[in-house]
Design an enzyme around this catalytic site. Structure first.
Site, mmCIF file in Angstrom:
data_model
loop_
_atom_site.group_PDB
_atom_site.id
_atom_site.type_symbol
_atom_site.label_atom_id
_atom_site.label_comp_id
_atom_site.label_asym_id
_atom_site.label_seq_id
_atom_site.Cartn_x
_atom_site.Cartn_y
_atom_site.Cartn_z
ATOM 1 C CG ASP A 1 40.464 -38.810 59.611
ATOM 2 O OD1 ASP A 1 40.029 -38.298 58.377
ATOM 3 O OD2 ASP A 1 41.273 -39.280 60.076
ATOM 4 C CD GLU B 1 45.062 -37.869 55.846
ATOM 5 O OE1 GLU B 1 46.227 -37.814 55.609
ATOM 6 O OE2 GLU B 1 44.931 -37.505 57.170
#
Length: 399
Positions: A90, A156
C-alpha cells in the site's frame, strides 16, 4: 564462473538488471494501491505475476476481503534456516503539489518518479531482482541453507491488518533474519520505535453559552488533557535512549462542540504515541487515564476515556548480531557507504521481531524523510541497483 564462493557472488551482483528493476517499479507504481481505501489487490496481482514469471513459488492469503498478502519463495537446497524480506504493497494518498499524475511513473535521468517509488515499491522490485539472482545461484549448485522469502503485506500505512494476519499465519520454517526493504538510504537500521493510536473521548454537560457555569465544557477539559500529555512528553524527553531517543506524543486530530452558543458537551481527539521497544500500549493508555484523574480533570460533569485503536511494537536488534554485521558488510561490498543505527519511524518489522522472534533490520533504497509521502516522490535507479546487489550479498553470506 569461478568456483570460489566470493567470486560467484561478485559475478551474480554484476548481473543485476537495472532496467528489469525499473520496469517492475514502474508497473507497481501504475497500480495505485492507495490506503486508506483498501486498493492493494491490483498491485499485488502485478507483483505476483512478476514473481511467477521469475520462477518463484507464490502464495496469496487474504488479510481482509480483496486485500491479499503475498509470499514469494526461492527454495534453497536444504531445510535449514532461511531469510525473509519484508515489504508492503500500500501507499499513502498522493496529496497536493504533484507536477504530474502521481500514478503515471516517469523517468528523469537516474530518478524514477511516482507515488510509492521510495516507499516502497522500488525496494520490493530490488528484492525481486535479488531473488532472481539467488535462484540462479541455487540452480548453479551454490549451497544455500534454506528458503529466501519475500513477504509483502497490505495495510502497513494504516492499521496493520496485513502484518497481523501474517503473525497469525506465519510462513513455515526458521529464519536467520528479516530484512525490511523500507527506505533507509541504504543505512542499516537495527532498531525502530513502534507506534500506537488512541482515541480520547471527553464528555461534558451542555448549557447555554450565556451561563457557561451551568455546563461543563468538554473542550476545556480536552485542553487540560493536552496539557497532561505535554507533561508526559517532557518527562520522556529528559531520559533519552542512546539508540532510539524517546517516546513521543502527538495530538493529530480534534473535533468537538455543538455550536458556538452552546457549552461543548463532547470533544474527541486522535492521538499518536510512538513506542520504545518493550512498551505496552494498554499500560500506556491506562497510565494516561490515571494521570488525567490525578490532575482532577475527570468529575464535576466531565468524563474522559482513553481507547487504543492501533498498535505496532518497537524493536531493537543487538549491534553485534550476525544479521547486522552481514547487512552492513554487504552494502560496503556493493560499493556504497552505510551507517548502523536506529530509526524514528515505525514499520512492520516490529512484528517480525517481537511476535515472530526473527532478528530484524530495516535496509532499503529511497529516503523516508525526504521522499516518502511527499509530492513528486522519487527514488534513484542507481540506488535500487545497489540495494539489489546488497540483498544478494547479504542472503548468500547469511545462508
Amino acid at each position: 564462473m569461478s568456483t570460489h564462493p566470493h567470486d560467484r557472488i561478485d559475478a551474480l551482483t554484476h548481473a543485476v538488471d537495472a532496467e528489469r528493476i525499473a520496469a517492475l517499479t514502474c508497473a507497481l507504481v501504475a497500480e495505485p494501491s492507495v490506503n486508506p481505501g483498501g486498493t492493494e489487490e491490483e498491485a499485488v496481482a502485478v507483483l505476483a505475476q512478476a514473481c511467477r514469471d521469475a520462477g518463484f513459488d507464490v502464495a496469496l492469503s487474504e488479510a481482509a476481503p480483496g486485500r491479499p498478502n503475498l509470499i514469494a519463495t526461492v527454495n534453497g537446497d536444504t531445510d535449514g534456516p532461511g531469510l525473509m524480506f519484508l515489504g508492503h504493497s500500500d501507499v499513502v494518498p498522493p496529496g497536493p503539489g504533484w507536477t504530474a499524475d502521481p500514478f503515471v511513473p516517469r523517468r528523469d535521468g537516474d530518478l524514477i518518479i511516482g507515488r510509492g517509488t521510495s516507499d516502497m515499491k522500488g525496494g520490493i522490485a530490488a528484492v525481486v531482482e535479488a531473488m532472481i539472482l539467488i535462484g540462479r545461484a541455487v540452480d548453479e549448485g551454490m549451497p544455500v541453507s534454506g528458503p529466501v522469502r519475500l513477504v509483502v503485506t497490505v495495510d502497513e500505512e494504516e492499521h496493520g491488518v496485513g502484518v497481523r494476519h501474517l503473525v497469525q499465519n506465519p510462513p513455515p520454517g526458521e529464519y536467520v533474519g528479516c530484512i525490511v526493504a523500507e527506505p533507509t538510504r541504504l543505512d542499516v537500521v537495527r532498531g525502530c520505535r513502534g507506534a500506537s493510536y488512541f482515541t480520547v473521548e471527553v464528555t461534558g454537560r451542555a448549557a447555554h453559552s450565556g451561563r457557561p457555569s451551568d455546563g461543563a465544557s468538554a473542550i476545556d477539559a480536552a485542553a487540560k488533557v493536552i496539557g497532561v500529555i505535554g507533561d508526559d512528553q517532557r518527562r520522556m524527553a529528559a531520559d533519552p535512549d542512546p539508540l532510539l531517543g524517546y517516546g513521543t506524543w502527538n495530538v493529530g486530530t480534534i473535533e468537538g462542540g455543538q455550536g458556538i452558543s452552546v457549552v461543548a458537551p463532547t470533544c474527541t481527539m486522535g492521538v499518536d504515541r510512538r513506542l520504545m521497544p518493550g512498551e505496552d500500549v494498554a499500560e500506556i493508555g491506562e497510565a494516561l487515564a490515571a494521570e488525567v484523574r490525578a490532575a482532577g480533570i475527570d468529575g464535576d460533569g466531565i468524563a474522559v476515556s482513553v481507547t487504543p485503536t492501533m498498535y505496532l511494537p518497537g524493536f531493537a536488534t543487538a549491534e553485534d548480531h550476525p544479521l547486522v554485521a552481514a547487512s552492513a558488510q554487504a552494502i560496503r561490498d556493493a560499493g556504497a557507504a552505510t551507517t548502523v543505527g536506529g530509526w524514528s519511524a515505525a514499520c512492520d518489522g516490529g512484528w517480525t521481531s517481537t511476535a515472530l522472534g526473527i532478528p530484524t533490520v530495516v535496509l532499503g533504497p529511497g529516503d523516508i524523510n525526504g521522499q516518502a509521502h511527499q509530492p513528486d516522490e522519487s527514488v534513484p535507479l542507481s540506488e535500487l541497483v545497489t540495494a539489489a546487489r546488497t540483498y544478494v550479498r547479504a542472503a548468500l553470506t547469511l545462508l
